[in-house]
Design an enzyme around this catalytic site. Structure first.
Site, short mmCIF file in Angstrom:
data_model
loop_
_atom_site.label_atom_id
_atom_site.label_comp_id
_atom_site.label_asym_id
_atom_site.label_seq_id
_atom_site.Cartn_x
_atom_site.Cartn_y
_atom_site.Cartn_z
N ASP A 190 0.83 -1.39 -0.14
CA ASP A 190 0.14 0.12 -0.01
C ASP A 190 0.87 1.27 -0.06
O ASP A 190 1.89 1.22 -0.61
CB ASP A 190 -0.72 -0.11 1.15
CG ASP A 190 -2.37 0.54 0.63
OD1 ASP A 190 -2.36 1.80 0.77
OD2 ASP A 190 -3.37 -0.28 0.72
N HIS A 231 -4.26 5.13 4.07
CA HIS A 231 -4.60 3.92 3.68
C HIS A 231 -4.21 2.57 4.26
O HIS A 231 -4.70 1.76 4.74
CB HIS A 231 -4.88 4.00 2.19
CG HIS A 231 -5.67 2.95 1.25
ND1 HIS A 231 -5.40 1.95 0.78
CD2 HIS A 231 -7.05 2.90 1.14
CE1 HIS A 231 -6.52 1.25 0.44
NE2 HIS A 231 -7.38 1.85 0.51
N SER A 407 -11.37 -1.85 0.18
CA SER A 407 -9.98 -1.77 0.62
C SER A 407 -10.33 -2.46 2.28
O SER A 407 -9.38 -2.94 2.70
CB SER A 407 -9.90 -0.24 0.97
OG SER A 407 -9.17 0.33 -0.28
#
Length: 652
Positions: A190, A231, A407
Site C-alpha cells: 500500500d 490507507h 479496501s
C-alpha cells in the site's frame, strides 16, 4: 513557507493523469536490465556504475535480471530515453534493456452513492440465519477491552449501527479456540504503514518491510494535508492491531505480524515495482494483502504485466517454502457499472478476490460483482448512522471509525487467513481457497435489488454472483483448517477452442459450445473443478454492452462479463482475456460447455454490432476427488459433508 515537495507531487500527478487520459504512453526513469549469463549482483552494480545508472535490486531474486534507475531522466516523460537505453545495450554484459512504462493503480476507496437509493430505505427481504459453530460451552473466552471494540461490528455484530446481530466474521470462536495469528506475517502492499503507532508497533515486522517508492527499509507514509496516505495504516490495523492495550480496537489476528510494503504512493506504477513488492521475502511473508488495482472507472480493462504475473506465479509455487503465498485482493469499488473480471488482479486464479457486505447483509453500492469473487467480508454499515464504518488504526497514533470500501474487506480476509495458517502451518495456497469455499456462509447476505440470487452449483455448493460463496467464518475456517489433509495434485486441461469468426449484435446473441472429456486418460485429467478460464477474443462498436455467460456440463451458469455502460471502447475489445469463474467449484468437468455472447441495449437505444474471433476453455482441478481424505461431519462442516457424498455418488 511553500511545501515544494507537496506541490511537485501534485504537478507530477496532474501531468501523468493528462498523459494517461489522452492515451499517451508514459515512460519512467526505471529500466529492466538483463545480463548475459549468471552475472549476479556484483556484475549488475558494475554495469550500473559504468553506464551512469543506479542499481536498485534483482528482479524476483534472479542472478540475471535487475532493476536500474537513472537520476538524470525525469520521473515521467512521453518519449523513450533512447540514448540511455542504447548506452546500456552497448555494454558487453547487457543482453536486454527495457525502459519501464508508467500506469495507474488506484487505492480502493469509499464512493458514497448507492445507485440513487438511500441505504436507510432498503429493507431485508427473506432473511436467512446461518448455522454458526458454537464452542462457547467448550472454551473459556474473555472479550477484548480495547476502547473501539464495541464499534468493531465486523468482529462482533450485536446490532450496533443498524446491523443484523450475528452477521460478522465469527472471530470470537477462533480466538476462544486459541488462534490469534501467532508467528504469521501479512504484508500490506500500500502507501506505507505508521509503524510507530501504539496499536501496531509491537506487531510490526520490520525485517519483512520495505519502501519500494524510496528504495529503503522504512515504509513510513509520506505526509499530506489530506491524510491521503493513511490507507495502508488503516488496513494494517484491521489485521493486527494489538489487544487490550487501551488503544483503538483489536485486529482480526491480533497476535500476528504486519509488514509494510510501500509502493502505491507515487503518481505512476511500473511492472518492476509491482513484481518486486509481490515477491519480497516470500519465505518470511505468508499473506500479501492488496486493496488497490486498475482504475475503477467502469471502462478500464487491465491487469498484471509480465513480470508481476511471474512474481505471483512464483509466489504461489515457491513462497512459504513451497506451500505458496496467499494473495488477497479487494474486488473493486466500481459499483454496478463495473465488473471485476475486467481487473486482471482480482480475476486471477492465483489470488483470492474478496467482495464486501454492509453490516445488515446488503451489497455496498460501490461493490463490483463478478464470477471470480471467492467470498466476502465487510466494509461499512449504513452510511446515515454514526460510526458505521470499519474501526481501525489511523495515522499519527489516531483511530478512525470511517474506513470503508473493499479496501477494508481484503485485510479482514487476510486476518482470517492468518488465524487459519496458525491453526495449520502446512496449508497451501490451494488449501486456503478450498477451505474458504467450504466454510463461507450465506448467513444474511442478500442483494437488495434482487438482481443476483443465491444458487446451488452442480456439486451442491451455494454461491452468489455478488458475494461468492458467502461471508467468511473464522471459527469454521480454523476448525476445518486444523483437521485438513493435503489435497490431490492440481492439473490444467485445455478443453478445446472455437475459432470461427461470428457476428453478434444488440439483443442478437450467439451461442457456441465445446464438448470435452477433460483430458480423460491423460496425465492431466481433470475430473473435479477448481477454476475455469475462458480466454476470449472479440470486439464491438461499444465494448461496455458486451455480456457473456458460460454454462457448465452440470448446468451451472456464470455471468463472466456484465454490462459496463461507461466502457465506450470500439477498437481494442478483448484479446485472449482470461475471464474466470469459481462458480463451478467441485463440479465434474466432462461434457458440453456453452458460451453465450450478446450486446445489451445501450444508451439511447443504440444498436451495436460485434465480431467474435476465439474462445479457448481451460479447466483447472484434480483427477481424484479432493475431499476423500478430509474429516467432516454434517453438523459442523455441512458443505464438505454434502460435496463428499455427491462425489462418492458420481464415482459409483
Amino acid at each position: 513557507m511553500v511545501n515544494l515537495g507537496k506541490w511537485t507531487s501534485l504537478i507530477v500527478s496532474i501531468f501523468i493523469n493528462i498523459y494517461l487520459s489522452c492515451g499517451t504512453e508514459v515512460l519512467t526513469n526505471h529500466w529492466l536490465v538483463e545480463l548475459e549469463g549468471e552475472g549476479g549482483i556484483d556484475a549488475a552494480k558494475a554495469v550500473a556504475k559504468r553506464t551512469g545508472f543506479n542499481y536498485v535490486s534483482p528482479l524476483l531474486g534472479s542472478q540475471r535480471e535487475f532493476h536500474f534507475t537513472h537520476s538524470a531522466v525525469p520521473h515521467i516523460r512521453t518519449r523513450r530515453s533512447i540514448i540511455h537505453t542504447r548506452k546500456l545495450k552497448a555494454h558487453p554484459m547487457v543482453k536486454k534493456a527495457i525502459q519501464q512504462t508508467g500506469f495507474r493503480r488506484a487505492k480502493r476507496g469509499f464512493k458514497p452513492k448507492i445507485r440513487g437509493v438511500p441505504v436507510s430505505e432498503i429493507r431485508l427481504k427473506d432473511p436467512e440465519s446461518a448455522k454458526l459453530l458454537d464452542y462457547s460451552k467448550s472454551y473459556s473466552y474473555a472479550e477484548p477491552q480495547d476502547p473501539l471494540f464495541q464499534k468493531e461490528w465486523y468482529l462482533k455484530n450485536v446490532g450496533q449501527s443498524g446491523g443484523k446481530p450475528g452477521l460478522d466474521l465469527n472471530v470470537e470462536i477462533a480466538w476462544a479456540m486459541g488462534y490469534t495469528g501467532k508467528d504469521v506475517t501479512t504484508a500490506i502492499m500500500d502507501d506505507g504503514i505508521d509503524y510507530l503507532h501504539e496499536d501496531l508497533k509491537n506487531n510490526y515486522n520490520a525485517k519483512a518491510s520495505y519502501d519500494f517508492s524510496s528504495n529503503d527499509p522504512y515504509p513510513y507514509p509520506r505526509y499530506t494535508d489530506t491524510w491521503f496516505n493513511s490507507h495502508g495504516t488503516r488496513c494494517a490495523g484491521e489485521v493486527a492491531a494489538a489487544r487490550d492495550n487501551n488503544v483503538c480496537g483489536v485486529g482480526v489476528a491480533y497476535n500476528s505480524k504486519v509488514a509494510g510494503l510501500r509502493m502505491l504512493d507515487q503518481p505512476f506504477m511500473t511492472d518492476l515495482i509491482e513484481a518486486n513488492a509481490m515477491s519480497h521475502m516470500p519465505n518470511d511473508i505468508d499473506i500479501y494483502s492488496a486493496s488497490w488495482g486498475p482504475t475503477d472507472d467502469g471502462k478500464t480493462v487491465d491487469g498484471p504485466r509480465n513480470m508481476t504475473m511471474r512474481a505471483i506465479v512464483k509466489g504461489v509455487n515457491e513462497g512459504r517454502h513451497g506451500k505458496g503465498n496467499i494473495y488477497v485482493w479487494a474486488s473493486g469499488d466500481g459499483g454496478a457499472d463495473d465488473d471485476c473480471n475486467c481487473d486482471g488482479y482480482a480475476a486471477s486464479m492465483w489470488t483470492v478476490s474478496i467482495n464486501s457486505a454492509t453490516n445488515d447483509g446488503q451489497t455496498a453500492g460501490y461493490d463490483e460483482s463478478c464470477s471470480s469473487t471467492l467470498a466476502s467480508t465487510f466494509s461499512n454499515g449504513k452510511s446515515t448512522l454514526r460510526d458505521a464504518g470499519v474501526a481501525t488504526t489511523d495515522l499519527y497514533n489516531n483511530c478512525t471509525t470511517t474506513h470503508s470500501g473493499t479496501s477494508a474487506a481484503a485485510p479482514e480476509a487476510a486476518g482470517v487467513y492468518a488465524l487459519a495458517i496458525e491453526a495449520n502451518r502446512e496449508l497451501t495456497w490451494r488449501d486456503v481457497q478450498h477451505i474458504t469455499v467450504l466454510t463461507s456462509k450465506r448467513n444474511r447476505l442478500f442483494d437488495p435489488y434482487l438482481k443476483h440470487h443465491w444458487k446451488f452449483n452442480g456439486a451442491g455448493l451455494q454461491f452468489n454472483h455478488l458475494f461468492g460463496y458467502g461471508v467468511m467464518d473464522a471459527g469454521a475456517m480454523v476448525d476445518l483448517s486444523r483437521k485438513w489433509k493435503p489435497l490431490p495434485e492440481r492439473f490444467h486441461c485445455t478443453a478445446g477452442s472455437v475459432t470461427e469468426k461470428m457476428q453478434f449484435g444488440t439483443n442478437q446473441p450467439i451461442q457456441m459450445h465445446i464438448d470435452t472429456d477433460a483430458c480423460s486418460g491423460k496425465s492431466n485429467e481433470v475430473n473435479y473443478l477448481e477454476h475455469v478460464q475462458a480466454f476470449v477474443t472479440l470486439k464491438s462498436t461499444y465494448r461496455g454492452n458486451i455480456v457473456m455467460f458460460i454454462t457448465s456440463p452440470m448446468n451451472t451458469t456464470s455471468m463472466i462479463l456484465s454490462q459496463r455502460p461507461n466502457d465506450d471502447d470500439h477498437k481494442n475489445g478483448f484479446t485472449r482475456w482470461p475471464f474466470m469463474t469459481t462458480h463451478t467449484w467441485a463440479e465434474n468437468a466432462r461434457g458440453r460447455w456453452k458460451l453465450q455472447i450478446t450486446l445489451a441495449e445501450g444508451k439511447n437505444n443504440a444498436v451495436d454490432t460485434g465480431s467474435f474471433f476465439e474462445w479457448t476453455l481451460i479447466l483447472h482441478g484434480t483427477k481424484t476427488a479432493p475431499y476423500d481424505n478430509q474429516v467432516s461431519d454434517e453438523e459442523n462442516h455441512n458443505k464438505l459433508f454434502k460435496v463428499k457424498r455427491l462425489h462418492k455418488t458420481l464415482k459409483a
